[in-house]
Design a protein around this motif. Structure first.
Motif, PDB file in Angstrom:
ATOM      1  N   ASN A   2      -7.976  10.755  -0.297  1.00 11.78           N
ATOM      2  CA  ASN A   2      -7.765  12.119  -0.528  1.00 11.78           C
ATOM      3  C   ASN A   2      -6.221  12.238  -0.884  1.00 11.78           C
ATOM      4  N   GLN A   3      -5.451  11.313  -0.944  1.00 11.06           N
ATOM      5  CA  GLN A   3      -4.164  11.770  -1.213  1.00 11.06           C
ATOM      6  C   GLN A   3      -3.739  11.367  -2.564  1.00 11.06           C
ATOM      7  N   GLY A   4      -3.537  12.165  -3.556  1.00  7.44           N
ATOM      8  CA  GLY A   4      -2.879  12.323  -4.604  1.00  7.44           C
ATOM      9  C   GLY A   4      -1.678  11.733  -5.067  1.00  7.44           C
ATOM     10  N   LEU A  26       3.634  10.090   2.225  1.00  5.85           N
ATOM     11  CA  LEU A  26       2.769   8.907   2.530  1.00  5.85           C
ATOM     12  C   LEU A  26       2.991   7.850   1.615  1.00  5.85           C
ATOM     13  N   TRP A  27       3.208   8.121   0.289  1.00  7.39           N
ATOM     14  CA  TRP A  27       3.652   7.035  -0.806  1.00  7.39           C
ATOM     15  C   TRP A  27       5.236   6.887  -0.563  1.00  7.39           C
ATOM     16  N   ASP A  28       5.839   5.867  -0.925  1.00  2.41           N
ATOM     17  CA  ASP A  28       7.123   5.581  -1.059  1.00  2.41           C
ATOM     18  C   ASP A  28       7.683   6.652  -1.872  1.00  2.41           C
ATOM     19  N   GLY A  33       0.929  -1.131   0.085  1.00  2.00           N
ATOM     20  CA  GLY A  33       0.020  -0.136  -0.113  1.00  2.00           C
ATOM     21  C   GLY A  33       0.658   1.274  -0.053  1.00  2.00           C
ATOM     22  N   ASN A  34       2.168   1.009   0.325  1.00  2.00           N
ATOM     23  CA  ASN A  34       2.897   2.400   0.362  1.00  2.00           C
ATOM     24  C   ASN A  34       3.191   2.997  -0.968  1.00  2.00           C
ATOM     25  N   ILE A  35       3.086   2.007  -2.158  1.00  2.00           N
ATOM     26  CA  ILE A  35       3.310   2.327  -3.477  1.00  2.00           C
ATOM     27  C   ILE A  35       2.061   3.152  -3.888  1.00  2.00           C
ATOM     28  N   GLY A  36       1.132   3.091  -3.327  1.00  2.00           N
ATOM     29  CA  GLY A  36      -0.140   4.102  -3.692  1.00  2.00           C
ATOM     30  C   GLY A  36      -0.934   3.685  -4.927  1.00  2.00           C
ATOM     31  N   PRO A  37      -2.096   3.986  -5.216  1.00  2.00           N
ATOM     32  CA  PRO A  37      -2.903   3.330  -6.147  1.00  2.00           C
ATOM     33  C   PRO A  37      -2.291   4.155  -7.651  1.00  2.00           C
ATOM     34  N   TRP A  38      -1.689   5.341  -7.475  1.00  2.00           N
ATOM     35  CA  TRP A  38      -1.452   6.015  -8.602  1.00  2.00           C
ATOM     36  C   TRP A  38      -0.258   5.360  -9.534  1.00  2.00           C
TER      37      TRP A  38
END
Length: 344
Positions: free
Chosen positions: A311-313, A319-321, A276-281
């Motif tokens: 809410n995090q882009g 937040l993300w790596d 999850g630290n990679i993020g959806p984007w």
């Protein structure tokens, strides 16, 4: 697997044994928590919330505040992707997973409360997605029914969901896919056959990483219910799939979601996931920029996102790596380029 893309045909992703997948799950949790530890420390939050009866909750993320402006920005970015995919006859489906605290607020420590605004955050996001004409379904309500029937939807000392929750979510996903795409390409009988259930005892990720040896001993291991690979089924090479899932560790094969979805649709389902630290984007970019996507376009793309950090882009530093953080303009340009669109 090529470019991290795997096809779920026979109970799990090719090249992954169940033990290897479990080790990967542990590494994923550790990587996620390392990033979130820094975020929590920078924001004055506890790393883990030690609740009642041995229940543990992630301590990064507000239980009181809702970033409505951030949610609106994310919806705009998702709508941009949705429009570009529509132009290529690909249906986007947002799989929005709800926060663990909604289901076990009674297990939070005395004096720790979830605000009314946060209680309504999932519904707020769903409403904004629907108003933007983005396909999604109410996974929160589905999981509430699972909980109401007496089954747990999250593990006590883990961030991840149970097999019951994953199965219910797969059913909700399949129902929406059938609605928006009644005729999937491919051949009947090519879905994943489901293997027998098995029990495994281990510590949850929050306990394993945050608790002292004595605290872990007091809380104890948990029993995880998983599906074994179906008898007589080997691990096959990747095959074209009409449905692709991109997301984080909740949708990895260990917890059963992609296999169940493939079984319900009776078609192969391809998958790419990372912690999850990679993020959806970046996960979406990984797929759209892959050779697998270039060679075979899916009919339906399931993009799994998570309510607490919706809410995090792409530019959410801390937040993300670090390698996954980029300006919003860079992200949108890469999406456009990957899709071969002339739309700016």
């Amino acid at each position: 697997m090529n470019n991290g893309i795997s096809t779920i045909e026979n109970g799990q992703a090719p090249l992954h044994t169940r033990r290897a997948t479990l080790r990967l799950a542990a590494v994923a949790a550790a990587m996620l928590i390392t990033t979130q530890m820094a975020w929590a420390q920078n924001n004055g939050s506890s790393l883990v919330i030690k609740g009642k009866d041995g229940w543990l909750f992630a301590g990064w993320g507000s239980l009181t505040q809702v970033d409505t402006a951030g949610i609106d920005r994310t919806v705009q970015l998702v709508a941009h992707v949705n429009q570009q995919l529509k132009e290529r006859n690909i249906d986007l489906l947002i799989l929005m997973l709800p926060d663990k605290v909604h289901f076990y607020a009674d297990k939070l420590p005395d004096g720790t409360k979830v605000s009314p605004a946060v209680e309504q955050r999932y519904a707020l996001i769903q409403n904004k997605l629907q108003r933007a004409d983005i396909q999604t379904f109410d996974n929160f309500t589905l999981l509430k029914k699972v909980r109401g029937a007496g089954a747990d939807v999250f593990y006590r000392t883990d961030q991840h969901w149970t097999l019951d929750a994953a199965d219910a979510t797969a059913q909700g996903t399949a129902d929406l896919i059938r609605k928006i795409k009644p005729q999937l390409s491919g051949t009947a009988g090519t879905g994943t056959p489901l293997g027998a259930l098995a029990k495994e005892r281990r510590y949850g990720d929050l306990a394993e990483i945050f608790l002292t040896p004595e605290e872990k001993k007091q809380i104890g291991r948990e029993v995880y219910t998983v599906r074994r690979q179906a008898e007589g089924q080997g691990l096959l090479d990747d095959a074209p799939a009409p449905v692709h899932v991109t997301g984080h560790s909740m949708v990895q094969p260990y917890f059963g979601y992609p296999q169940k979805l493939s079984n319900l649709l009776d078609r192969p389902v391809s998958l790419n996931w990372k912690p999850g630290n990679i993020g959806p984007w970046v996960m979406l970019l990984e797929y759209l920029e892959s050779s697998s996507f270039k060679q075979t376009k899916p009919q339906v793309l399931v993009w799994q996102m998570f309510e607490p950090n919706f809410n995090q882009g792409p530019d959410a530093a801390g937040l993300w790596d670090n390698a996954a953080v980029m300006p919003v303009d860079t992200w949108t340009q890469r999406v456009t380029r990957a899709l071969g669109s002339s739309t700016p």
